[in-house]
Write a protein that holds these residues in place. Sequence first.
Motif, PDB file in Angstrom:
ATOM      1  N   ARG A  83      43.874  43.449  49.179  1.00 25.20           N
ATOM      2  CA  ARG A  83      43.729  42.304  48.477  1.00 25.20           C
ATOM      3  C   ARG A  83      44.440  42.183  47.129  1.00 25.20           C
ATOM      4  O   ARG A  83      43.822  41.942  46.182  1.00 25.20           O
ATOM      5  CB  ARG A  83      42.006  42.065  48.319  1.00 25.20           C
ATOM      6  CG  ARG A  83      41.564  41.931  49.649  1.00 25.20           C
ATOM      7  CD  ARG A  83      40.251  41.715  49.198  1.00 25.20           C
ATOM      8  NE  ARG A  83      39.847  40.654  48.614  1.00 25.20           N
ATOM      9  CZ  ARG A  83      38.643  40.334  47.878  1.00 25.20           C
ATOM     10  NH1 ARG A  83      37.596  41.119  48.214  1.00 25.20           N
ATOM     11  NH2 ARG A  83      38.598  39.359  47.288  1.00 25.20           N
ATOM     12  N   THR A  84      45.731  42.703  47.465  1.00 16.72           N
ATOM     13  CA  THR A  84      46.584  42.933  45.867  1.00 16.72           C
ATOM     14  C   THR A  84      47.499  41.727  45.861  1.00 16.72           C
ATOM     15  O   THR A  84      48.736  41.921  45.539  1.00 16.72           O
ATOM     16  CB  THR A  84      47.275  44.363  45.944  1.00 16.72           C
ATOM     17  OG1 THR A  84      48.062  44.525  47.065  1.00 16.72           O
ATOM     18  CG2 THR A  84      46.181  45.196  45.722  1.00 16.72           C
ATOM     19  N   SER A  85      46.953  40.491  46.250  1.00 11.85           N
ATOM     20  CA  SER A  85      48.045  39.418  46.155  1.00 11.85           C
ATOM     21  C   SER A  85      48.035  38.822  44.632  1.00 11.85           C
ATOM     22  O   SER A  85      47.306  39.379  43.886  1.00 11.85           O
ATOM     23  CB  SER A  85      47.341  38.249  46.882  1.00 11.85           C
ATOM     24  OG  SER A  85      45.845  37.857  46.376  1.00 11.85           O
ATOM     25  N   ALA A  86      49.244  37.883  44.369  1.00  4.88           N
ATOM     26  CA  ALA A  86      49.120  37.412  42.952  1.00  4.88           C
ATOM     27  C   ALA A  86      48.017  36.989  42.497  1.00  4.88           C
ATOM     28  O   ALA A  86      47.655  37.205  41.291  1.00  4.88           O
ATOM     29  CB  ALA A  86      50.462  36.757  42.986  1.00  4.88           C
ATOM     30  N   PRO A  87      47.402  35.939  43.288  1.00  2.00           N
ATOM     31  CA  PRO A  87      46.263  35.344  42.573  1.00  2.00           C
ATOM     32  C   PRO A  87      45.188  36.335  42.608  1.00  2.00           C
ATOM     33  O   PRO A  87      44.568  35.905  41.551  1.00  2.00           O
ATOM     34  CB  PRO A  87      46.059  34.246  43.977  1.00  2.00           C
ATOM     35  CG  PRO A  87      47.165  34.243  44.620  1.00  2.00           C
ATOM     36  CD  PRO A  87      47.822  35.354  44.569  1.00  2.00           C
ATOM     37  N   ALA A  88      45.126  37.337  43.040  1.00  2.00           N
ATOM     38  CA  ALA A  88      43.930  38.240  43.054  1.00  2.00           C
ATOM     39  C   ALA A  88      44.124  39.089  41.930  1.00  2.00           C
ATOM     40  O   ALA A  88      43.202  39.300  41.056  1.00  2.00           O
ATOM     41  CB  ALA A  88      43.736  39.258  44.425  1.00  2.00           C
TER      42      ALA A  88
END
Length: 145
Positions: A83-88
Amino acid sequence: MLRQAAAGAAAGVLATLTMSAVMVAGRRTGLMNEHPPKNIVRAMLPGSKHRPKPGENMLAALAHLGFGAAAGATFGAVAGRHRTSAPAGAGYGLAIWLTSYQGWLPGLDILPPISQDRPGRPAVMAAGHVVYGLTLARALRRLAP
């Protein structure tokens, strides 16, 4: 999970350095005066929280890197590569900002809450924390096992 936390700590140090660049730019443009890590360290050292103290610059830099590493380790342990997306990452950075600048910093009477702070600093610090989170997420995607 320990490897993910270690990768998060390393990513957190890198993210803190990029965030610090935003803070330096904010100071150079006159949007904020002293960097908050210096205010925090100054308040924690004996004596007046408003007077400069010997060694505070180095201690502030180390404390900022340490806090960034700890926050990165927490993110890495919880999120890992999944869950290391930009939004996260951006959301995590903003959550740190809100928790700090609306929570424990005013609670300890170190800095005023966001709504009562000097103009400019909240925007610089919010932007810095978004940069922290974006950098943290990207670095963690590359470093996490």
